[in-house]
Design a protein around this motif. Structure first.
Motif, mmCIF file in Angstrom:
data_model
loop_
_atom_site.group_PDB
_atom_site.id
_atom_site.type_symbol
_atom_site.label_atom_id
_atom_site.label_comp_id
_atom_site.label_asym_id
_atom_site.label_seq_id
_atom_site.Cartn_x
_atom_site.Cartn_y
_atom_site.Cartn_z
ATOM 1 N N GLY A 185 0.861 -1.185 0.191
ATOM 2 C CA GLY A 185 0.276 0.128 0.313
ATOM 3 C C GLY A 185 1.077 1.245 -0.418
ATOM 4 O O GLY A 185 0.097 2.661 -0.047
ATOM 5 N N LEU A 186 2.434 1.220 0.280
ATOM 6 C CA LEU A 186 2.626 1.844 0.238
ATOM 7 C C LEU A 186 3.408 2.553 -1.571
ATOM 8 O O LEU A 186 3.308 2.241 -2.387
ATOM 9 C CB LEU A 186 4.070 2.130 0.861
ATOM 10 C CG LEU A 186 4.093 1.491 2.202
ATOM 11 C CD1 LEU A 186 5.785 1.657 2.963
ATOM 12 C CD2 LEU A 186 3.084 2.685 3.238
ATOM 13 N N ASN A 187 3.849 3.877 -1.460
ATOM 14 C CA ASN A 187 3.899 4.418 -2.675
ATOM 15 C C ASN A 187 5.670 4.716 -2.478
ATOM 16 O O ASN A 187 6.627 3.860 -1.651
ATOM 17 C CB ASN A 187 3.905 5.848 -3.036
ATOM 18 C CG ASN A 187 4.303 6.605 -2.248
ATOM 19 O OD1 ASN A 187 5.119 6.744 -1.251
ATOM 20 N ND2 ASN A 187 3.637 8.184 -2.487
ATOM 21 N N GLY A 188 6.274 4.428 -4.210
ATOM 22 C CA GLY A 188 7.422 4.255 -4.009
ATOM 23 C C GLY A 188 9.267 4.942 -3.023
ATOM 24 O O GLY A 188 9.523 4.651 -2.918
ATOM 25 N N GLU A 189 7.953 6.208 -2.816
ATOM 26 C CA GLU A 189 8.895 7.346 -1.692
ATOM 27 C C GLU A 189 8.984 6.572 -0.477
ATOM 28 O O GLU A 189 10.109 6.777 -0.156
ATOM 29 C CB GLU A 189 8.446 9.129 -2.506
ATOM 30 C CG GLU A 189 9.630 9.792 -1.735
ATOM 31 C CD GLU A 189 8.651 11.234 -1.278
ATOM 32 O OE1 GLU A 189 8.275 12.057 -0.914
ATOM 33 O OE2 GLU A 189 7.757 11.843 -2.536
ATOM 34 N N GLU A 190 7.492 6.121 -0.127
ATOM 35 C CA GLU A 190 7.473 6.036 1.180
ATOM 36 C C GLU A 190 8.443 4.668 1.317
ATOM 37 O O GLU A 190 8.841 4.437 2.200
ATOM 38 C CB GLU A 190 6.063 5.718 1.772
ATOM 39 C CG GLU A 190 5.340 6.846 1.866
ATOM 40 C CD GLU A 190 3.702 6.274 1.565
ATOM 41 O OE1 GLU A 190 3.114 7.055 2.209
ATOM 42 O OE2 GLU A 190 3.274 5.055 0.826
ATOM 43 N N LEU A 191 8.166 3.270 0.436
ATOM 44 C CA LEU A 191 9.267 2.252 -0.069
ATOM 45 C C LEU A 191 10.721 2.879 0.613
ATOM 46 O O LEU A 191 11.218 1.552 0.841
ATOM 47 C CB LEU A 191 9.079 1.907 -1.045
ATOM 48 C CG LEU A 191 8.453 0.131 -1.202
ATOM 49 C CD1 LEU A 191 7.997 -0.477 -3.045
ATOM 50 C CD2 LEU A 191 8.291 -0.558 -0.434
ATOM 51 N N ALA A 192 11.533 3.231 -0.354
ATOM 52 C CA ALA A 192 12.709 3.740 -0.241
ATOM 53 C C ALA A 192 13.182 4.001 0.985
ATOM 54 O O ALA A 192 13.903 4.422 1.887
ATOM 55 C CB ALA A 192 12.489 5.504 -1.074
ATOM 56 N N GLY A 193 12.089 5.288 1.883
ATOM 57 C CA GLY A 193 12.619 5.660 3.396
ATOM 58 C C GLY A 193 12.157 4.206 4.230
ATOM 59 O O GLY A 193 12.329 4.277 5.494
ATOM 60 N N ILE A 194 11.734 3.501 4.322
ATOM 61 C CA ILE A 194 11.669 2.192 5.136
ATOM 62 C C ILE A 194 12.811 1.107 5.903
ATOM 63 O O ILE A 194 13.860 1.286 5.114
ATOM 64 C CB ILE A 194 10.939 0.942 4.473
ATOM 65 C CG1 ILE A 194 9.390 0.745 3.429
ATOM 66 C CG2 ILE A 194 11.062 -0.094 5.035
ATOM 67 C CD1 ILE A 194 8.525 1.429 4.907
ATOM 68 N N ASP A 195 12.276 1.592 6.658
ATOM 69 C CA ASP A 195 13.973 1.262 7.820
ATOM 70 C C ASP A 195 14.102 -0.104 8.112
ATOM 71 O O ASP A 195 13.200 -0.149 9.329
ATOM 72 C CB ASP A 195 14.733 1.717 8.574
ATOM 73 C CG ASP A 195 15.610 1.421 9.240
ATOM 74 O OD1 ASP A 195 15.984 0.546 9.529
ATOM 75 O OD2 ASP A 195 16.365 2.308 10.476
ATOM 76 N N LEU A 196 14.037 -1.220 7.249
ATOM 77 C CA LEU A 196 13.998 -2.903 8.277
ATOM 78 C C LEU A 196 14.918 -3.392 9.400
ATOM 79 O O LEU A 196 13.677 -3.752 9.820
ATOM 80 C CB LEU A 196 14.890 -3.449 6.625
ATOM 81 C CG LEU A 196 14.766 -5.168 6.322
ATOM 82 C CD1 LEU A 196 13.115 -4.930 5.913
ATOM 83 C CD2 LEU A 196 15.308 -6.355 5.217
ATOM 84 N N ALA A 197 15.920 -2.330 8.833
ATOM 85 C CA ALA A 197 15.685 -2.802 11.149
ATOM 86 C C ALA A 197 15.465 -2.693 11.811
ATOM 87 O O ALA A 197 15.276 -3.192 13.273
ATOM 88 C CB ALA A 197 18.084 -3.200 10.890
ATOM 89 N N ASP A 198 14.722 -1.534 11.517
ATOM 90 C CA ASP A 198 13.730 -0.467 12.930
ATOM 91 C C ASP A 198 12.462 -1.046 12.769
ATOM 92 O O ASP A 198 12.095 -1.474 13.468
ATOM 93 C CB ASP A 198 13.882 0.775 11.918
ATOM 94 C CG ASP A 198 12.802 1.442 13.111
ATOM 95 O OD1 ASP A 198 13.204 1.730 14.830
ATOM 96 O OD2 ASP A 198 12.228 1.986 12.922
ATOM 97 N N TRP A 199 11.746 -1.715 11.661
ATOM 98 C CA TRP A 199 10.983 -2.390 11.796
ATOM 99 C C TRP A 199 10.979 -3.776 12.567
ATOM 100 O O TRP A 199 10.191 -3.802 13.288
ATOM 101 C CB TRP A 199 10.088 -2.337 10.334
ATOM 102 C CG TRP A 199 8.902 -3.333 9.885
ATOM 103 C CD1 TRP A 199 8.916 -4.528 9.599
ATOM 104 C CD2 TRP A 199 7.660 -3.565 10.691
ATOM 105 N NE1 TRP A 199 7.961 -5.052 9.207
ATOM 106 C CE2 TRP A 199 6.913 -4.297 10.238
ATOM 107 C CE3 TRP A 199 7.073 -1.965 11.768
ATOM 108 C CZ2 TRP A 199 5.780 -4.364 10.661
ATOM 109 C CZ3 TRP A 199 6.287 -2.637 11.878
ATOM 110 C CH2 TRP A 199 5.037 -3.537 11.803
#
Length: 135
Positions: A90-104
């Motif tokens: 459900g995210l857009n490309g810009e939001e995807l770019a901001g995902i911090d995997l380790a933090d999640w």
């Protein structure tokens, strides 16, 4: 930034889990909820390289937003993919770019359970998602 509702559900469920055993069980349950991929979708073209286990990833764009489906031959990886998809669908490309995997995964209480190879594999999945989203 607020979390997508499925991500909030994941966060609530994993935060409520008492310890690693409960989280591991929860992870397996989440993995069983992944949308199934058919044999044609489990193709070399959809394979994510950089994972020790076999992982396949498909993405479709719905307007500005992305919907991903994934599968793996490993149970634990399916669970990790399920909570990753909960976070990114459900995210857009810009939001995807901001995902911090380790933090999640740290928020979910799963960070310590990510071996370097699993972490690399999930990062490879996220990288492929970002490539699909064209950032």
């Amino acid at each position: 930034m607020s979390l997508p509702s499925k991500a909030q559900d994941a966060l609530d469920a994993f935060t409520a889990a008492g310890g690693w055993e409960q989280r591991a069980r929860l992870l397996m349950q989440w993995g069983e909820r992944l949308e199934a991929l058919d044999d044609a979708e489990r193709s070399e073209a959809n394979r994510v390289h950089g994972c020790e286990s076999q992982v396949w990833l498909l993405g479709t764009r719905q307007g500005e937003h992305w919907h991903f489906r994934a599968a793996s031959d490993a149970r634990l990886i399916r669970g990790l993919l399920a909570v990753l998809l909960a976070r990114v669908n459900g995210l857009n490309g810009e939001e995807l770019a901001g995902i911090d995997l380790a933090d999640w995964f740290n928020q979910l209480g799963l960070g310590r359970q990510l071996s370097p190879s699993r972490s690399n594999g999930l990062n490879a999945v996220l990288k492929k998602m970002r490539e699909m989203a064209g950032d």
